[in-house]
Design a protein around this motif. Structure first.
Motif, PDB file in Angstrom:
ATOM      1  N   PRO A  50      -8.548   6.521  26.272  1.00 37.78           N
ATOM      2  CA  PRO A  50      -9.142   6.466  27.616  1.00 37.78           C
ATOM      3  C   PRO A  50      -8.989   5.117  28.298  1.00 37.78           C
ATOM      4  O   PRO A  50      -8.717   5.048  29.502  1.00 37.78           O
ATOM      5  CB  PRO A  50     -10.610   6.809  27.355  1.00 37.78           C
ATOM      6  N   HIS A  51      -9.141   4.043  27.526  1.00 36.06           N
ATOM      7  CA  HIS A  51      -9.046   2.725  28.154  1.00 36.06           C
ATOM      8  C   HIS A  51      -7.645   2.475  28.691  1.00 36.06           C
ATOM      9  O   HIS A  51      -7.484   2.012  29.837  1.00 36.06           O
ATOM     10  CB  HIS A  51      -9.417   1.619  27.168  1.00 36.06           C
ATOM     11  N   PHE A  52      -6.615   2.769  27.894  1.00 36.60           N
ATOM     12  CA  PHE A  52      -5.251   2.501  28.334  1.00 36.60           C
ATOM     13  C   PHE A  52      -4.781   3.484  29.406  1.00 36.60           C
ATOM     14  O   PHE A  52      -3.841   3.184  30.146  1.00 36.60           O
ATOM     15  CB  PHE A  52      -4.296   2.521  27.141  1.00 36.60           C
ATOM     16  N   ARG A  53      -5.412   4.625  29.498  1.00 37.51           N
ATOM     17  CA  ARG A  53      -5.072   5.538  30.593  1.00 37.51           C
ATOM     18  C   ARG A  53      -5.602   5.001  31.922  1.00 37.51           C
ATOM     19  O   ARG A  53      -4.991   5.195  32.971  1.00 37.51           O
ATOM     20  CB  ARG A  53      -5.635   6.935  30.312  1.00 37.51           C
ATOM     21  N   GLU A  54      -6.766   4.335  31.871  1.00 39.04           N
ATOM     22  CA  GLU A  54      -7.346   3.793  33.098  1.00 39.04           C
ATOM     23  C   GLU A  54      -6.842   2.389  33.408  1.00 39.04           C
ATOM     24  O   GLU A  54      -6.677   2.029  34.584  1.00 39.04           O
ATOM     25  CB  GLU A  54      -8.868   3.787  32.992  1.00 39.04           C
ATOM     26  N   PHE A  55      -6.590   1.596  32.360  1.00 38.49           N
ATOM     27  CA  PHE A  55      -6.155   0.205  32.545  1.00 38.49           C
ATOM     28  C   PHE A  55      -4.901  -0.061  31.707  1.00 38.49           C
ATOM     29  O   PHE A  55      -4.931  -0.826  30.751  1.00 38.49           O
ATOM     30  CB  PHE A  55      -7.274  -0.761  32.149  1.00 38.49           C
ATOM     31  N   PRO A  56      -3.787   0.570  32.074  1.00 36.29           N
ATOM     32  CA  PRO A  56      -2.577   0.465  31.243  1.00 36.29           C
ATOM     33  C   PRO A  56      -1.857  -0.864  31.432  1.00 36.29           C
ATOM     34  O   PRO A  56      -1.956  -1.502  32.487  1.00 36.29           O
ATOM     35  CB  PRO A  56      -1.709   1.618  31.770  1.00 36.29           C
ATOM     36  N   PRO A  57      -1.095  -1.286  30.408  1.00 37.62           N
ATOM     37  CA  PRO A  57      -0.189  -2.418  30.622  1.00 37.62           C
ATOM     38  C   PRO A  57       0.908  -2.002  31.595  1.00 37.62           C
ATOM     39  O   PRO A  57       0.970  -0.841  32.022  1.00 37.62           O
ATOM     40  CB  PRO A  57       0.359  -2.710  29.216  1.00 37.62           C
ATOM     41  N   SER A  58       1.781  -2.906  31.943  1.00 36.69           N
ATOM     42  CA  SER A  58       2.768  -2.634  32.979  1.00 36.69           C
ATOM     43  C   SER A  58       3.636  -1.425  32.630  1.00 36.69           C
ATOM     44  O   SER A  58       3.902  -1.144  31.457  1.00 36.69           O
ATOM     45  CB  SER A  58       3.656  -3.857  33.192  1.00 36.69           C
ATOM     46  N   ARG A  59       4.085  -0.724  33.673  1.00 35.58           N
ATOM     47  CA  ARG A  59       4.952   0.438  33.477  1.00 35.58           C
ATOM     48  C   ARG A  59       6.255   0.028  32.771  1.00 35.58           C
ATOM     49  O   ARG A  59       6.761   0.777  31.916  1.00 35.58           O
ATOM     50  CB  ARG A  59       5.259   1.074  34.834  1.00 35.58           C
ATOM     51  N   GLU A  60       6.796  -1.135  33.119  1.00 34.66           N
ATOM     52  CA  GLU A  60       8.030  -1.589  32.489  1.00 34.66           C
ATOM     53  C   GLU A  60       7.838  -1.793  30.991  1.00 34.66           C
ATOM     54  O   GLU A  60       8.713  -1.433  30.191  1.00 34.66           O
ATOM     55  CB  GLU A  60       8.506  -2.887  33.142  1.00 34.66           C
TER      56      GLU A  60
END
Length: 368
Positions: A50-60
């Motif tokens: 859930p955390h990385f879905r809302e606050f993900p690292p950069s798309r690249e």
């Protein structure tokens, strides 16, 4: 995967440092009998967390990371988990087809760390600090929109010395995107349940740049950082150069008096990056100490002191800073920042320009 290896992987993934060449990714497990379980762990702890879905690292970074996983599996004749493969294809399909060169957009960095003992025992508590940061060294004419190494090193040291900020009234100079401030605020809140008859902690974040201060405030408001429970947070614009003519600047003097109200500790990280900034920085520190002396009483049990963490890019710049402190009748001492290896690894990342530079932590007090 063990709990420790999952934690290490989340730490590296959260700040976009889990590279294909990193042992953190443990590529060999993808081709082992435990491949299905390992892939499932990657899905649950990173892809669908859930955390990385809302606050993900950069798309690249995510594109690079999952490409590495998929290609390694395919090269070894192992089938990729459908969820991993679909996520990778989705990242590829959203890749810009434009050939226009643009600076990378800001992205989230999440630092996972332990407060209390760093041995993973029940006495320690896992924390996370998330920031929206620039991915360039300079954005909008400022270096303040991303975290620099001195903040990470100073924060690691503070985790091992939480009494410096817990129950104290802290002012940070040059708060930038807010990483060091968020770490201090978290440490302050860790002690709130244990206070009895002790004044509650306060934290004032300051910066010269209104856009930087706005980003700092936005990062404090991110729900994952849980700053709503902090008893006293304040954000203030502060131009140190005004201290060079403080006697003729009544508005600045008034602002300093208000900012310094009941402050015990002044902190700052990576402020001494150029000799040209030293006169105004030391002038504002000297003004703070002068105001504190004027307002203190003999019954005061705590005297104002400042802690400045420095990345030593040029020894001459540091020498200018230290000698200017003496000119303003401020005394200093260098604090030993050495710590156990586990504590030293609390925070990863930061701008890589200073990877080979030494660090100094300077404690400043009034000479009179």
């Amino acid at each position: 995967m063990t709990d420790q290896s999952i934690f290490s992987l989340k730490k590296a993934y959260g700040i976009a440092k889990a590279s294909p060449n990193s042992s953190t990714l443990a590529l060999d497990l993808l081709l082992s009998p435990q491949s299905a379980q390992y892939q499932n762990d990657l899905v649950n702890e990173l892809l669908l967390a859930p955390h990385f879905r809302e606050f993900p690292p950069s798309r690249e970074f995510r594109r690079m990371f999952w490409k590495c996983v998929v290609e390694y599996l395919e090269a070894g004749g192992e089938e990729a988990d459908e969820r991993i493969y679909d996520a990778y294809l989705n990242l590829l399909s959203t890749r810009s087809s434009s050939f226009e060169i643009r600076p990378p957009s800001p992205s989230y960095n999440t630092h996972f760390w332990f407060s209390g003992p760093v041995d993973g025992t029940k006495a320690s508590r896992m924390r996370l600090t998330t920031l929206l940061e620039s991915r360039t060294m300079i954005e909008g004419g400022t270096t303040g929109l991303r975290t620099w190494r001195a903040s990470l090193e100073f924060a690691s040291w503070l985790v091992g010395h939480p009494d410096l900020v817990q129950g104290r009234r802290v002012l940070e100079l040059g708060s930038g995107a807010g990483f060091l401030g968020l770490t201090m605020a978290t440490l302050q809140m860790d002690r709130l349940d244990n206070f009895s008859g002790i004044s509650l902690p306060t934290l004032v974040l300051s910066d010269i740049n209104s856009d930087v201060l706005s980003r700092c405030r936005q990062n404090f408001l991110l729900p994952c950082n849980r700053m709503e429970s902090h008893p006293s947070l304040d954000f203030r614009l502060l131009d140190w150069s005004d201290a060079l003519d403080s006697e003729g600047n009544l508005d600045f003097n008034s602002a300093v008096n208000e900012t310094l109200k009941d402050v015990d500790i002044i902190v700052g990280a990576d402020l001494v990056y150029d000799a040209s900034i030293v006169p105004s920085l030391v002038a504002v520190l000297a003004l703070f100490f002068r105001v504190e002396r004027a307002e203190s009483s003999e019954s005061d049990t705590k005297s104002l002191c400042a802690y400045i963490a420095i990345t030593v890019r040029r020894e001459q710049t540091v020498s200018v800073f230290l000698s200017t402190l003496l000119l303003y009748s401020l005394q200093y001492e260098e604090i030993n920042m050495s710590m156990a290896p586990a504590a030293h690894k609390q925070f990863l990342g930061g701008v890589d320009d200073s990877a080979n530079c030494t660090m100094k932590l300077i404690k400043i007090t009034s000479a009179s």
